[in-house]
Design an enzyme around this catalytic site. Structure first.
Site, PDB file in Angstrom:
ATOM      1  N   ASN A 106       0.848  -1.184   0.000  1.00 33.27           N
ATOM      2  CA  ASN A 106       0.000   0.000   0.000  1.00 33.27           C
ATOM      3  C   ASN A 106       0.887   1.238   0.000  1.00 33.27           C
ATOM      4  O   ASN A 106       1.946   1.249   0.624  1.00 33.27           O
ATOM      5  CB  ASN A 106      -0.870   0.008   1.267  1.00 33.27           C
ATOM      6  CG  ASN A 106      -1.784   1.219   1.338  1.00 33.27           C
ATOM      7  OD1 ASN A 106      -2.295   1.695   0.328  1.00 33.27           O
ATOM      8  ND2 ASN A 106      -2.000   1.720   2.549  1.00 33.27           N
ATOM      9  N   HIS A 108       1.001   5.256   1.047  1.00 29.25           N
ATOM     10  CA  HIS A 108       0.294   6.148   1.970  1.00 29.25           C
ATOM     11  C   HIS A 108       0.964   7.528   1.975  1.00 29.25           C
ATOM     12  O   HIS A 108       2.190   7.617   2.041  1.00 29.25           O
ATOM     13  CB  HIS A 108       0.328   5.547   3.379  1.00 29.25           C
ATOM     14  CG  HIS A 108      -0.409   6.378   4.376  1.00 29.25           C
ATOM     15  ND1 HIS A 108      -1.787   6.404   4.436  1.00 29.25           N
ATOM     16  CD2 HIS A 108       0.027   7.237   5.322  1.00 29.25           C
ATOM     17  CE1 HIS A 108      -2.158   7.256   5.380  1.00 29.25           C
ATOM     18  NE2 HIS A 108      -1.074   7.774   5.932  1.00 29.25           N
ATOM     19  N   SER A 135       4.885   6.780   2.366  1.00 21.60           N
ATOM     20  CA  SER A 135       5.393   5.482   2.799  1.00 21.60           C
ATOM     21  C   SER A 135       4.785   4.402   1.924  1.00 21.60           C
ATOM     22  O   SER A 135       3.601   4.445   1.613  1.00 21.60           O
ATOM     23  CB  SER A 135       4.961   5.192   4.246  1.00 21.60           C
ATOM     24  OG  SER A 135       5.310   6.248   5.115  1.00 21.60           O
ATOM     25  N   ASP A 144      -2.655   0.733   8.218  1.00 25.58           N
ATOM     26  CA  ASP A 144      -1.334   1.290   7.900  1.00 25.58           C
ATOM     27  C   ASP A 144      -0.267   0.922   8.932  1.00 25.58           C
ATOM     28  O   ASP A 144       0.608   1.729   9.258  1.00 25.58           O
ATOM     29  CB  ASP A 144      -1.423   2.820   7.736  1.00 25.58           C
ATOM     30  CG  ASP A 144      -2.340   3.221   6.592  1.00 25.58           C
ATOM     31  OD1 ASP A 144      -2.362   2.502   5.582  1.00 25.58           O
ATOM     32  OD2 ASP A 144      -3.044   4.237   6.709  1.00 25.58           O
TER      33      ASP A 144
END
Ligand code: GAR
Length: 188
Positions: A106, A108, A135, A144
């Site tokens: 992912n 972010h 990130s 997260d």
């Protein structure tokens, strides 16, 4: 080339960067499907290249668990080695983690573990930090909380708005994400 599936909810600028990088002869991955949870404008980037797209809406399902199952099944159909959440604004549930655990990343727009969640840019600005960034993380069951794979810093300017700051973050986020995805799909 290793197949990857990209999940999006928004404009898909990170998806576009992944698609552009995939044109290089030495690119180790291929985007084989793009899936969204809504009519994301970013799906156009995939359609323009003839890449299959699908929309899996929560509202079309009786509950979250059913949506989780449909999403995991849709991703599995494309048989990806890696799943990339590129501005996908929903948490993925147990079916995704069971099928692709350790193989979902992912991106972010904040320096985790600071400012997790849906408003990383707004929250960093509101807190008054002078440095923020982005990130790329491995996805686990938390919000997260997964292992950090890469980060880049961005300076917050005095007159920044959420939009101006997010734009500068995206400029460093896109190459960072491409780098990580290339690294994770490179066959040694
Ligand atoms: C990106 O900045 C990404 O980090 C963020 O959404 C943006 C999507 O932009 N994701 C999150 O906030 C996830 N919590 P894009 O649609 O232009 O790639």
């Amino acid at each position: 080339r290793l197949p990857i599936v990209v999940l999006i909810s928004g404009s898909g600028s990170n998806l576009a960067a992944l698609l552009t990088a995939a044109r290089a002869a030495d690119c180790p991955y291929e985007v084989v499907a793009v899936i969204a949870d809504r009519d994301a404008s970013g799906l156009a980037h995939a359609r323009a290249e003839g890449i299959p797209t699908q929309v899996v809406r929560l509202a079309d399902h009786p509950d979250r668990a059913a949506w989780d199952r449909t999403l995991a099944a849709a991703v599995a159909e494309a048989r990806p080695e890696l799943v990339v959440l590129a501005g996908f604004m929903k948490l993925v549930g147990p079916p995704m983690l069971e099928s692709f655990g350790g193989r979902i990343v992912n991106t972010h727009p904040a320096l985790l573990p600071s400012f997790p969640g849906a408003h990383g840019v707004r929250d960093a600005l509101a807190h008054g930090v002078k440095i923020t960034g982005c990130s790329v993380i491995e996805v686990d069951a938390g919000v997260d909380t997964g292992r950090i794979l890469a980060q880049a810093a961005v300076e917050v300017l005095d007159d920044d708005t959420e939009a101006s700051l997010h734009e500068r973050i995206k400029a460093v986020e896109q190459p960072l994400l491409v780098d990580v995805v290339r690294r994770l799909t490179a066959v040694s």
